[in-house]
Design a protein around this motif. Structure first.
Motif, mmCIF file in Angstrom:
data_model
loop_
_atom_site.group_PDB
_atom_site.id
_atom_site.type_symbol
_atom_site.label_atom_id
_atom_site.label_comp_id
_atom_site.label_asym_id
_atom_site.label_seq_id
_atom_site.Cartn_x
_atom_site.Cartn_y
_atom_site.Cartn_z
ATOM 1 N N CYS A 286 -30.972 -14.757 -13.719
ATOM 2 C CA CYS A 286 -32.383 -14.788 -13.354
ATOM 3 C C CYS A 286 -32.548 -14.497 -11.867
ATOM 4 C CB CYS A 286 -32.974 -16.153 -13.700
ATOM 5 S SG CYS A 286 -34.760 -16.202 -13.675
ATOM 6 N N GLU A 287 -33.738 -14.052 -11.489
ATOM 7 C CA GLU A 287 -34.047 -13.743 -10.095
ATOM 8 C C GLU A 287 -35.221 -14.604 -9.640
ATOM 9 O OE1 GLU A 287 -33.991 -9.569 -8.080
ATOM 10 O OE2 GLU A 287 -36.064 -9.944 -8.663
ATOM 11 N N ARG A 288 -35.057 -15.267 -8.532
ATOM 12 C CA ARG A 288 -36.103 -16.148 -8.017
ATOM 13 C C ARG A 288 -37.351 -15.360 -7.639
ATOM 14 N NH1 ARG A 288 -34.035 -21.254 -6.527
ATOM 15 N NH2 ARG A 288 -35.905 -21.578 -5.267
ATOM 16 N N ARG A 289 -38.482 -16.040 -7.678
ATOM 17 C CA ARG A 289 -39.746 -15.393 -7.351
ATOM 18 C C ARG A 289 -39.754 -14.908 -5.907
ATOM 19 N NH1 ARG A 289 -45.072 -15.469 -9.227
ATOM 20 N NH2 ARG A 289 -46.652 -15.234 -7.617
ATOM 21 N N ASN B 268 -35.303 -1.480 -18.276
ATOM 22 C CA ASN B 268 -35.310 -1.025 -16.885
ATOM 23 C C ASN B 268 -35.573 -2.175 -15.919
ATOM 24 O OD1 ASN B 268 -34.796 1.668 -17.536
ATOM 25 N ND2 ASN B 268 -36.976 2.129 -17.798
ATOM 26 N N LEU B 269 -36.428 -3.114 -16.315
ATOM 27 C CA LEU B 269 -36.687 -4.263 -15.446
ATOM 28 C C LEU B 269 -35.428 -5.099 -15.245
ATOM 29 C CD1 LEU B 269 -40.210 -5.732 -16.346
ATOM 30 C CD2 LEU B 269 -39.493 -4.561 -14.276
ATOM 31 N N LEU C 130 -30.512 -6.628 -12.151
ATOM 32 C CA LEU C 130 -29.071 -6.835 -12.044
ATOM 33 C C LEU C 130 -28.485 -6.077 -10.863
ATOM 34 C CD1 LEU C 130 -27.693 -6.752 -15.700
ATOM 35 C CD2 LEU C 130 -27.826 -8.689 -14.157
ATOM 36 N N LEU C 131 -28.917 -4.843 -10.678
ATOM 37 C CA LEU C 131 -28.362 -4.046 -9.592
ATOM 38 C C LEU C 131 -28.723 -4.623 -8.234
ATOM 39 C CD1 LEU C 131 -28.909 -0.394 -10.890
ATOM 40 C CD2 LEU C 131 -26.909 -1.870 -11.105
ATOM 41 N N ARG C 132 -29.803 -5.368 -8.142
ATOM 42 C CA ARG C 132 -30.156 -5.999 -6.873
ATOM 43 C C ARG C 132 -29.459 -7.338 -6.683
ATOM 44 N NH1 ARG C 132 -35.990 -6.436 -5.194
ATOM 45 N NH2 ARG C 132 -36.383 -7.511 -7.154
ATOM 46 N N ASN C 133 -28.752 -7.813 -7.723
ATOM 47 C CA ASN C 133 -27.998 -9.059 -7.614
ATOM 48 C C ASN C 133 -26.714 -8.801 -6.842
ATOM 49 O OD1 ASN C 133 -26.215 -11.340 -8.335
ATOM 50 N ND2 ASN C 133 -27.903 -11.905 -9.678
ATOM 51 N N GLU C 134 -26.352 -9.737 -5.978
ATOM 52 C CA GLU C 134 -25.164 -9.557 -5.154
ATOM 53 C C GLU C 134 -23.894 -9.485 -5.987
ATOM 54 O OE1 GLU C 134 -24.867 -12.409 -2.084
ATOM 55 O OE2 GLU C 134 -26.784 -11.925 -1.166
ATOM 56 N N SER C 135 -23.894 -10.070 -7.180
ATOM 57 C CA SER C 135 -22.700 -10.022 -8.017
ATOM 58 C C SER C 135 -22.430 -8.632 -8.564
ATOM 59 C CB SER C 135 -22.847 -10.999 -9.185
ATOM 60 O OG SER C 135 -22.943 -12.317 -8.711
#
Length: 807
Positions: free
Chosen positions: A404-407, A262-263, A268-273
């Motif tokens: 990956c997602e930046r802090r 889930n994390l 991924l869903l919050r990634n613009e791609s």
């Protein structure tokens, strides 16, 4: 008659009730400020509506607050800040008072620290001593006076108590401002959830620049972190409702996988791609060019659940799931809806040779689904949808890790202000991941405090040496060369001035070469204690370090007590600290050094030894900086369990046999391969300028193939771990995990720095997506006589470098 009486009673009740509802609707206040991020369902911070002076005081629901829960906060506020010793009876009195008058908001709203701070100031004004007893009349009188002035869980200034001081970061509002701007009071209360007073900020803010940075330092063990779970429905984190146990219910193992999935899925869903848009942004084009080459022709990627593959044979899909090995020995991919066999015969890793992919990792797989019994093939293991397994197979073309997602994106830092401070935007800014305060509540205040203390913008920095962290790895106490190397490193820093000594010295295990009490050469518990006694004698030779530095000990797999049962195999993580029975001599050395310093100078020394867990976290200035320390032989385990793909040359041979110009094709393929390798780590601009600080002796061998291979190995290891956001992406059979404490292994949000002590990997310092990852390597590297190597991390620049010296 009874019926008529009942009718009259109903009509009278109706006439008395209707005006009340009208009044309630008249005075109802709608929420004036919506959620800052409705798309992510970010919970709305409670907004205080300004009321008239005739309104009653806000009510507080009393709670039962155990003294043990209040003890850490009372120690930081009363002992660290005001130098007061608290007895058990006084702690009980404060717990009863705070639970009654502060309620459930005693921690999150910063009410308890205000009460403790005002009580300490009143105690000092009345001429109280160093010890604060709870059975005396003085404390009872202070609490009675404070009780009469309590308003909304906070001590009111009208009751004769002192204010919060002048160092309030410009967030104080007067009474008229609170009426005209309802949001002003919200900002003041939210930034007090961590509270500047918790970190020991005095009323006089002019002398804050000369303070020791260790004052805002905190070590958070793996068993002390808040247990948070991601709620898919509310799209937010919440505290775990179940009690922790070393032998939990088997359902907790399933929950561990679901939480990891889930994390990554919400990330991924919050990634613009993965967000469709009619106008592609520059960030989307950048990700398509650099990291995600799974489907470069699409504007946005769409994930497909495995259960939705049924009836869609021959179609292309992108799956997100966990790589696993089925009981029949077939490679499969699993998600929350089902499982399917994967054929990687024609698959290519993304990026090419840029990451490892092992069973136990959550990966993105792009390919074509083929139903069982179709003309193109049959199911790999012959199952037909039994137990959630989808029949058929999934022919993979590309396999890659989740981006990956930046802090800054996770905690919602939107941008920088004029003074270099950041403001919080969307994301999970209200979540307190480590119990030191959330980004939205205390982030900007702590960053301003960090700038003042560390003096980043000043050419003259009196605390230049104090911002350093010395990290020594693989400190094998049974090895004479390791002890000599440790003496050389400590002597080098002890020769510096007291104001220039390092802030923290981290000694990471294994502290013995072989597992303790397993019949190996390391012996039993008596020999193990003797090793630490010899370390205590070495530390006693450098009293300056013991008086002004915090020593942190992080154990390894060979240290007790877990190694006594594992017999040298991988132990369950997170693992607890070294037992106290082996560390008494070292604690005595620190106590002796502090006593000598206090006797000589009259000032209290605050050097200490902290025996922490593996992994452990170090926070500096609350949520401003987070450093994770982890000891594991990760690179070797990745190489042993990695999925093997077909070599790239094998696919180019049939193509080259058709094309007549062999040399042109070979040159083009080499250029393409080199370009993919250079672009694989360009997800972050900081990676392009990151320096890999290798030892000087290796740097002299510049332009050698070995040096380039070490750098590539370091980047491959860093990308694999940070993309997973998890410190142990392996099956439980390879690396056991304590299910209820697996949250301590999460790297979400990304820390400021990660120290990954792996003796099988070369020493390195690489930055990826804003996270600086370091490997100090063994303190006394094998094959290099008379050389001590360690890592130094600068908290000001947030970068580390490898240092070495001869002894």
């Amino acid at each position: 008659m009874d019926v008529e009486a009942m009718d009259r009673r109903k009509s009278a009740t109706k006439t008395q009730t209707e005006p009340l509802f009208h009044v309630a609707q008249k005075h109802a206040h709608p929420n004036p400020i919506p959620s800052l991020s409705p798309a992510f369902s970010t919970p709305v911070h409670p907004i205080r509506i300004a009321k008239s002076s005739e309104s009653s005081k806000p009510s507080i629901l009393p709670i039962l607050l155990p003294p043990a829960t209040l003890r850490p906060l009372a120690f930081r506020t009363l002992t660290k800040k005001h130098d007061l010793m608290l007895t058990s009876s006084a702690l009980q009195a404060f717990a009863t008072f705070i639970g009654k008058h502060c309620g459930s908001g005693w921690r999150e709203e910063g009410l308890a620290e205000k009460v403790l701070d005002e009580a300490a100031k009143s105690w000092k004004r009345n001429g109280g001593g160093v010890i604060l007893p709870g059975d005396g009349d003085e404390l009872k009188s202070i609490l009675r006076n404070m009780e009469r002035s309590m308003s909304g869980g906070k001590p009111s200034q009208q009751g004769g108590l002192t204010g919060q001081g002048n160092f309030a970061f410009g967030n104080t509002v007067d009474s008229t401002d609170s009426i005209t701007r309802p949001g002003a009071s919200v900002r003041e209360d939210s930034e007090a959830s961590l509270g500047v007073s918790v970190l020991g900020v005095d009323d006089d803010g002019d002398n804050i620049g000369s303070e020791d940075p260790r004052r805002w330092l905190r070590i958070v063990g793996a068993f002390e972190q808040p247990r948070l779970t991601y709620n898919v429905n509310q799209k937010h984190f919440e505290a775990a409702s179940t009690a922790t146990s070393l032998l939990p219910d088997p359902s907790h193992k399933t929950h561990l996988f679901r939480h990891r999935y889930n994390l990554i899925h919400q990330r991924l869903l919050r990634n613009e791609s993965f967000q469709s848009s009619s106008v592609p942004s520059a960030r989307t084009r950048y990700l398509q060019r650099s990291s995600l080459k799974i489907a470069t022709t699409q504007q946005a990627y769409n994930l497909t659940h495995i259960a939705n593959l049924l009836g869609r044979s021959g179609s292309n899909h992108l799956l997100l799931g966990l790589l696993a090995i089925s009981p029949s020995g077939v490679l499969t991919i699993n998600d929350l809806t089902g499982s399917i066999a994967v054929n990687i015969q024609h698959a290519r890793p993304v990026p090419e040779d840029g990451a490892w992919f092992t069973p136990g990792m959550i990966v993105l797989v792009d390919g074509v689904y083929e139903e069982e019994g179709s003309s193109t093939g049959h199911g790999l293991d012959g199952n037909r949808g039994v137990g959630g397994t989808v029949g058929g197979k999934f022919i993979a073309f590309s396999v890659g890790g989740p981006p990956c997602e930046r802090r800054e994106v996770t905690v919602g830092i939107s941008g920088a202000g004029k003074d270099g401070h950041t403001s919080a935007g969307g994301g999970f800014g209200w979540v307190d991941f480590l119990g030191v305060g959330s980004e939205r509540a205390a982030g900007s205040a702590m960053r301003k405090l960090e700038t003042i203390v560390l003096k980043r913008d000043s050419s003259e920095n009196p605390v230049q040496g104090r911002v350093r962290m010395v990290i020594c790895g693989e400190v094998e106490l049974e090895n004479a060369k390791t002890l000599q190397a440790l003496k050389r490193v400590l002597g080098l820093h002890a020769a510096e001035q007291a104001c220039q000594t390092p802030m923290v010295v981290v000694l990471m295990g294994n502290f013995v070469r072989h597992a303790v009490m397993t019949g190996g050469s390391s012996g039993g518990s008596i020999e193990y204690k003797e090793y630490f006694d010899s370390l205590a004698s070495i530390l006693s030779d450098y009293p300056t370090m013991l008086q002004n530095t915090t020593f942190v000990f992080v154990p390894g797999d060979n240290d007790p007590w877990a190694s006594a049962f594992s017999a040298g195999a991988a132990t369950a993580i997170p693992r607890n600290r070294v037992p106290d029975i082996f560390t008494t001599r070292i604690k005595r050395a620190f106590a002796t050094a502090r006593a000598e310093a206090e006797k000589a100078t009259g000032k209290k020394a605050d050097g200490e030894a902290i025996w922490s867990t593996n992994p452990t976290r170090l926070t500096l200035f609350g949520p401003a900086q987070e450093v994770v320390f982890f000891r594991d032989d990760m690179s070797g385990r990745l190489r042993r369990n990695a999925v093997r793909f077909r070599p790239l040359q094998a696919e180019k041979e049939p193509i080259s046999s058709i094309v007549p110009d062999q040399k042109m094709i070979g040159d083009a393929a080499a250029m393409e391969e080199g370009q993919e390798l250079s672009e694989s780590m360009e997800v972050d601009i900081a990676v392009e300028t990151a320096e890999s600080h290798v030892p000087t002796s290796v740097a002299r061998e510049s332009a050698t193939s070995t040096g380039l291979s070490d750098l590539q190995t370091a980047r491959k290891l860093v990308k694999t771990i940070l993309d997973q956001g998890y410190l142990s992406p392996f099956p439980p059979s390879n690396r056991p995990v304590l299910w209820d404490y697996a949250g301590a292994l999460q790297l979400y949000p990304l820390p400021t720095a990660l120290v990954l002590m792996d003796p099988e990997a070369p020493p390195f310092a690489v930055t990826y997506e804003g996270c600086h990852v370091m490997n100090p390597g063994p303190l006394a590297p094998g094959g290099r006589k008379g050389v001590a190597q360690w890592m130094e991390y600068d908290a000001r620049t947030r970068r580390g470098k490898t240092r070495e010296i001869r002894f």
